[in-house]
Write an enzyme that holds these catalytic residues in place. Structure first.
Site, PDB file in Angstrom:
ATOM      1  N   ASP A  13     -22.267 -41.372 -58.400  1.00 63.02           N
ATOM      2  CA  ASP A  13     -22.476 -42.458 -59.345  1.00 63.02           C
ATOM      3  C   ASP A  13     -23.507 -43.437 -58.787  1.00 63.02           C
ATOM      4  O   ASP A  13     -23.689 -43.539 -57.565  1.00 63.02           O
ATOM      5  CB  ASP A  13     -21.166 -43.205 -59.608  1.00 63.02           C
ATOM      6  CG  ASP A  13     -20.136 -42.337 -60.317  1.00 63.02           C
ATOM      7  OD1 ASP A  13     -20.537 -41.395 -61.015  1.00 63.02           O
ATOM      8  OD2 ASP A  13     -18.934 -42.604 -60.146  1.00 63.02           O
ATOM      9  N   LYS A  14     -24.147 -44.174 -59.663  1.00 62.44           N
ATOM     10  CA  LYS A  14     -25.195 -45.113 -59.271  1.00 62.44           C
ATOM     11  C   LYS A  14     -24.759 -46.011 -58.110  1.00 62.44           C
ATOM     12  O   LYS A  14     -25.502 -46.184 -57.136  1.00 62.44           O
ATOM     13  CB  LYS A  14     -25.586 -45.976 -60.474  1.00 62.44           C
ATOM     14  CG  LYS A  14     -26.551 -47.111 -60.148  1.00 62.44           C
ATOM     15  CD  LYS A  14     -26.793 -47.998 -61.359  1.00 62.44           C
ATOM     16  CE  LYS A  14     -27.673 -49.183 -61.008  1.00 62.44           C
ATOM     17  NZ  LYS A  14     -27.890 -50.085 -62.159  1.00 62.44           N
TER      18      LYS A  14
END
Length: 327
Positions: A140-141
């Site tokens: 995830d970012k």
């Protein structure tokens, strides 16, 4: 394999027996889209034994599958960018990136550029010949840590198979809200949230998802965990821990309302409020090298913000213990 064609040899594992051919290949070759795989089957590029099957035909365990396709053309839609990357490992077959929090992995809606994929193409132009610039999995970012990237089609096939067969080990460090009494395993299927397409949810009809966790350290109102993925579903660790009512600190999606220890110092409250991403770090990665077969094991220390969070929690626990002893 010639420069023009790529040949991929596969065997259907027992867990995919009885599935459609296109679905089974999508699981075995996650670096390729389902649309591309279906096109290969319909175009006669896929042989199961000595037969050419249809996408909907069911496969049997142990069946040998050969896929012969033309080498990918460069992906012109994703442009190379000069973005500095920290390499944890590099050779002619693969790269391992130590991703910082805040860097999106793939371009998409709202993030058309300045992603890890853009950076990889800027680092090595030949990665444009591989699906997703050789990326085998994603983070995830706002999750930091290790990601493996293939530099050849052979390496991409080998590493993708290891990911699917669960022989690629991935261990994470996390800080969650609440004090756990011990470790355990979370076995809860995950699917897309029906009311919010940006979130995942625990659903009986979802895909199998298994997460193992153990306690490293307990604080007054938080727990430091080591987490091992058995499967790799979107948002798996974040959702599973939230499902247990121990959400990850700073998680903007599954974290719930802000929680603070009773009598917490202003330093700790400031640190908790200032931690604007999920406290999740992909710390170790293990896999068999696609060329030599030797086991590769890598470790990434927690980044500065994560280290500062742990330091603040330890200081809070120390101060509270001294106050209790003084009474």
């Amino acid at each position: 394999m010639s420069a023009e064609f790529q040949v991929i040899d596969l065997e259907i594992p027992p867990e995919l027996a009885g599935q459609r051919l296109d679905s089974a290949l999508a699981r075995l070759l996650p670096q390729h889209s389902r649309t591309r795989i279906k096109g290969w089957i319909e175009g006669g590029a896929v042989m199961v034994g000595r037969q050419r099957l249809k996408p909907r035909d069911l496969v049997q365990a142990g069946s040998r599958v050969r896929v012969q396709v033309r080498a990918e053309e460069p992906q012109s839609s994703v442009q190379p960018e000069a973005i500095a990357l920290k390499l944890a490992y590099e050779d002619a077959d693969l790269l391992v990136i130590d991703k910082p929090a805040g860097l999106v992995v793939h371009p998409g809606a709202g993030n058309p550029s300045h992603t890890l994929q853009n950076a990889l193409l800027g680092l090595d132009a030949s990665l444009a010949k591989l699906p997703r610039a050789g990326l085998i999995h994603r983070l995830d970012k706002d999750t930091s840590g290790l990601l493996v990237v293939a530099r050849t089609a052979e390496a991409q096939t080998s590493l993708s198979r290891q990911l699917m067969a669960r022989t690629m080990s991935r261990n994470y460090l996390a800080v969650c809200v609440g004090v756990m009494t011990g470790g355990g395993t979370i076995d809860a299927p995950i699917g897309r949230n029906r009311s919010d397409r940006l979130r995942m949810a625990i659903r009986e009809t979802g895909r199998a998802a298994v997460t193992h966790y153990r306690v490293i350290e307990r604080f007054r109102a938080h727990t430091y965990l080591s987490v091992q993925l058995e499967t790799g579903r979107t948002h798996q660790i974040r959702l599973h821990l939230s499902h247990l009512k121990y959400p990850i600190v700073g998680d903007p999606v599954y974290g719930g309302r802000f929680a603070q220890p009773r009598g917490a110092s202003q330093d700790l409250l400031s640190t908790l409020r200032g931690f604007k991403r999920q406290a999740l770090h992909a710390a170790t990665l293990g896999f068999d090298h696609p060329r030599t077969g030797e086991r590769v094991g890598l470790h990434s220390p927690v980044p500065k913000d994560f280290h500062q969070l742990l330091a603040a929690l330890r200081e809070d626990a120390r101060a509270a213990a001294e106050l209790e002893r003084a009474r």
